[in-house]
Design an enzyme around this catalytic site. Sequence first.
Site, PDB file in Angstrom:
ATOM      1  N   CYS A 134       0.814  -1.230   0.000  1.00 19.28           N
ATOM      2  CA  CYS A 134       0.000   0.000   0.000  1.00 19.28           C
ATOM      3  C   CYS A 134       0.847   1.279   0.000  1.00 19.28           C
ATOM      4  O   CYS A 134       0.462   2.303  -0.574  1.00 19.28           O
ATOM      5  CB  CYS A 134      -0.940  -0.013   1.199  1.00 19.28           C
ATOM      6  N   HIS A 227      -2.431   6.626   3.966  1.00 14.99           N
ATOM      7  CA  HIS A 227      -1.004   6.726   4.288  1.00 14.99           C
ATOM      8  C   HIS A 227      -0.469   8.074   3.780  1.00 14.99           C
ATOM      9  O   HIS A 227      -0.668   8.429   2.615  1.00 14.99           O
ATOM     10  CB  HIS A 227      -0.212   5.618   3.593  1.00 14.99           C
TER      11      HIS A 227
HETATM   12  N1  LIG Z   1      -4.656  -3.625   4.737  1.00 12.90           N
HETATM   13  C1  LIG Z   1      -4.032  -2.999   3.752  1.00 12.90           C
HETATM   14  O1  LIG Z   1      -4.051  -1.757   3.656  1.00 12.90           O
HETATM   15  C2  LIG Z   1      -3.264  -3.792   2.702  1.00 12.90           C
HETATM   16  C3  LIG Z   1      -2.767  -3.079   1.612  1.00 12.90           C
HETATM   17  C4  LIG Z   1      -2.062  -3.763   0.613  1.00 12.90           C
HETATM   18  C5  LIG Z   1      -1.878  -5.117   0.708  1.00 12.90           C
HETATM   19  N2  LIG Z   1      -2.356  -5.811   1.785  1.00 12.90           N
HETATM   20  C6  LIG Z   1      -2.142  -7.265   1.792  1.00 12.90           C
HETATM   21  O2  LIG Z   1      -3.416  -7.885   1.524  1.00 12.90           O
HETATM   22  C7  LIG Z   1      -3.524  -9.124   2.232  1.00 12.90           C
HETATM   23  C8  LIG Z   1      -4.749  -9.060   3.133  1.00 12.90           C
HETATM   24  O3  LIG Z   1      -4.596  -8.005   4.065  1.00 12.90           O
HETATM   25  P1  LIG Z   1      -5.758  -7.589   5.057  1.00 12.90           P
HETATM   26  O4  LIG Z   1      -5.285  -6.317   5.659  1.00 12.90           O
HETATM   27  O5  LIG Z   1      -7.071  -7.629   4.381  1.00 12.90           O
HETATM   28  O6  LIG Z   1      -5.679  -8.818   6.139  1.00 12.90           O
HETATM   29  P2  LIG Z   1      -6.821  -9.404   7.098  1.00 12.90           P
HETATM   30  O7  LIG Z   1      -7.759  -8.336   7.489  1.00 12.90           O
HETATM   31  O8  LIG Z   1      -6.079 -10.135   8.152  1.00 12.90           O
HETATM   32  O9  LIG Z   1      -7.611 -10.483   6.184  1.00 12.90           O
HETATM   33  C9  LIG Z   1      -7.062 -11.707   5.778  1.00 12.90           C
HETATM   34  C10 LIG Z   1      -8.115 -12.539   5.061  1.00 12.90           C
HETATM   35  O10 LIG Z   1      -7.535 -13.754   4.572  1.00 12.90           O
HETATM   36  C11 LIG Z   1      -8.365 -14.863   4.954  1.00 12.90           C
HETATM   37  N3  LIG Z   1      -7.486 -16.032   5.169  1.00 12.90           N
HETATM   38  C12 LIG Z   1      -6.464 -16.135   6.045  1.00 12.90           C
HETATM   39  N4  LIG Z   1      -5.843 -17.355   5.911  1.00 12.90           N
HETATM   40  C13 LIG Z   1      -6.507 -18.008   4.926  1.00 12.90           C
HETATM   41  C14 LIG Z   1      -6.361 -19.278   4.325  1.00 12.90           C
HETATM   42  N5  LIG Z   1      -5.378 -20.136   4.690  1.00 12.90           N
HETATM   43  N6  LIG Z   1      -7.224 -19.632   3.345  1.00 12.90           N
HETATM   44  C15 LIG Z   1      -8.208 -18.804   2.957  1.00 12.90           C
HETATM   45  N7  LIG Z   1      -8.397 -17.565   3.473  1.00 12.90           N
HETATM   46  C16 LIG Z   1      -7.559 -17.164   4.444  1.00 12.90           C
HETATM   47  C17 LIG Z   1      -9.078 -14.426   6.208  1.00 12.90           C
HETATM   48  O11 LIG Z   1     -10.303 -15.130   6.296  1.00 12.90           O
HETATM   49  P3  LIG Z   1     -10.791 -15.784   7.707  1.00 12.90           P
HETATM   50  O12 LIG Z   1     -10.966 -14.641   8.635  1.00 12.90           O
HETATM   51  O13 LIG Z   1     -12.042 -16.479   7.321  1.00 12.90           O
HETATM   52  O14 LIG Z   1      -9.708 -16.718   8.098  1.00 12.90           O
HETATM   53  C18 LIG Z   1      -9.306 -12.922   5.928  1.00 12.90           C
HETATM   54  O15 LIG Z   1     -10.470 -12.744   5.153  1.00 12.90           O
HETATM   55  C19 LIG Z   1      -2.209  -9.298   3.002  1.00 12.90           C
HETATM   56  O16 LIG Z   1      -1.327 -10.083   2.224  1.00 12.90           O
HETATM   57  C20 LIG Z   1      -1.691  -7.863   3.129  1.00 12.90           C
HETATM   58  O17 LIG Z   1      -0.306  -7.801   3.274  1.00 12.90           O
HETATM   59  C21 LIG Z   1      -3.068  -5.165   2.783  1.00 12.90           C
END
Ligand SMILES: NC(=O)c1ccc[n+]([C@@H]2O[C@H](COP(=O)([O-])OP(=O)(O)OC[C@H]3O[C@@H](n4cnc5c(N)ncnc54)[C@H](OP(=O)(O)O)[C@@H]3O)[C@@H](O)[C@H]2O)c1
Length: 339
Positions: A134, A227
């Site tokens: 991000c 950010h």
């Molecule tokens: N937040 C940001 O601003 C941002 C920006 C750019 C990139 N990212 C990247 O995007 C990704 C997600 O980030 P987030 O902030 O959305 O994280 P998050 O809120 O922790 O969400 C993670 C998601 O992945 C699912 N999940 C976890 N383990 C899994 C598995 N083994 N199989 C299937 N589903 C699974 C979870 O579902 P359950 O709850 O059902 O387990 C949840 O829906 C990460 O790689 C992060 O680095 C985030």
Amino acid sequence: MVGQQYIRLLDTEPWFEISILVGKKSAGKLYGEVTEWVGECDPPSYIKKMKVEEQVPLNSDVDLLFSCLPSDAAKEQEGLYARSYPLVSNASAYRMEKDVPVLVPEVNSNHLGLISAQKEGRGWKGFIVTKPNCTTAGLVMTLKPLDDLYKIKRVIVTTMQAVSGAGFPGVPSLQIIDNIVPYIKDEEEKLIKETKKILGRIKDGSIVDNELMLAASCNRVPVIDGHTESVYIEAEKEIDVEEAKSSMASFKGLPQELKLPMAPEKPIIVMEGSDRPQTRRDRNAGSVPGMSVVVGRVRKGLDRNSLQYTLLSHNTIRGAAGNAILTAELLCKLGYLER
Ligand SMILES: NC(=O)c1ccc[n+]([C@@H]2O[C@H](COP(=O)([O-])OP(=O)(O)OC[C@H]3O[C@@H](n4cnc5c(N)ncnc54)[C@H](OP(=O)(O)O)[C@@H]3O)[C@@H](O)[C@H]2O)c1
């Protein structure tokens, strides 16, 4: 966090329709019952009633997957899915693989040329395109027009990053209220490597990194979304402040030319007020809320070849789901999703 933005944005996006949702802890349950929705409105009612699946069957008729898996799960699962499907990923797992584009569609749409070699080299029917971290997404958008004009040599950036960047439930409140945390694990390394790759050129079918040098200090601050980054650049050529501003303000890419639905009219909005951009007021500025990078305080640096400015970029929209949906629209328009 990112999944919720996908759901919100895809609800009004005209080209794509959600047909399956996948999770781990929530698998087998209804989305509306298990999700702690943090957005301002409720999730759409058809989404609330969808059952969260454990995985996408490898023979389904979906045209595209959006992955927002944590990095470890992404490493394991995205490669398996890409054997059958085009996949646009938010995770860092495949970003630095040499045949995988890290895309900000306005900046490096030409990197999509790697897809055919990726499919051929790996024997996949589908493919993976990633979007950057991000923090990188906002920075590269502003560096691109400046690098084209002045050839950037060095960048020094200090970030002030929102708590939603850490996923859900994210940073504990006792660590972030009334506080600034001057460290985000792996963030500075990602910002440096990804910036050089995205601003790199294609030579003989692979990406040659941009040679600019970058030093980053990443901080977590008590802001929900958006950010902010303080940027200092040094270039090979002399920089005219007004010309630099107008090069950013007039910057456009292929998504604007193709009039893609998620493409903001202005990818970079340059503000003149001496106290802008501000997170709360400006993170949703522009024709597509959250998709423009807002720049302000553009001014001279220490010598004629340097420049300073502040940028603001919405981390879960331009920095995540919005950038990925724009990438998918570009893939669709260019024929990459045809079976
Ligand atoms: N937040 C940001 O601003 C941002 C920006 C750019 C990139 N990212 C990247 O995007 C990704 C997600 O980030 P987030 O902030 O959305 O994280 P998050 O809120 O922790 O969400 C993670 C998601 O992945 C699912 N999940 C976890 N383990 C899994 C598995 N083994 N199989 C299937 N589903 C699974 C979870 O579902 P359950 O709850 O059902 O387990 C949840 O829906 C990460 O790689 C992060 O680095 C985030």
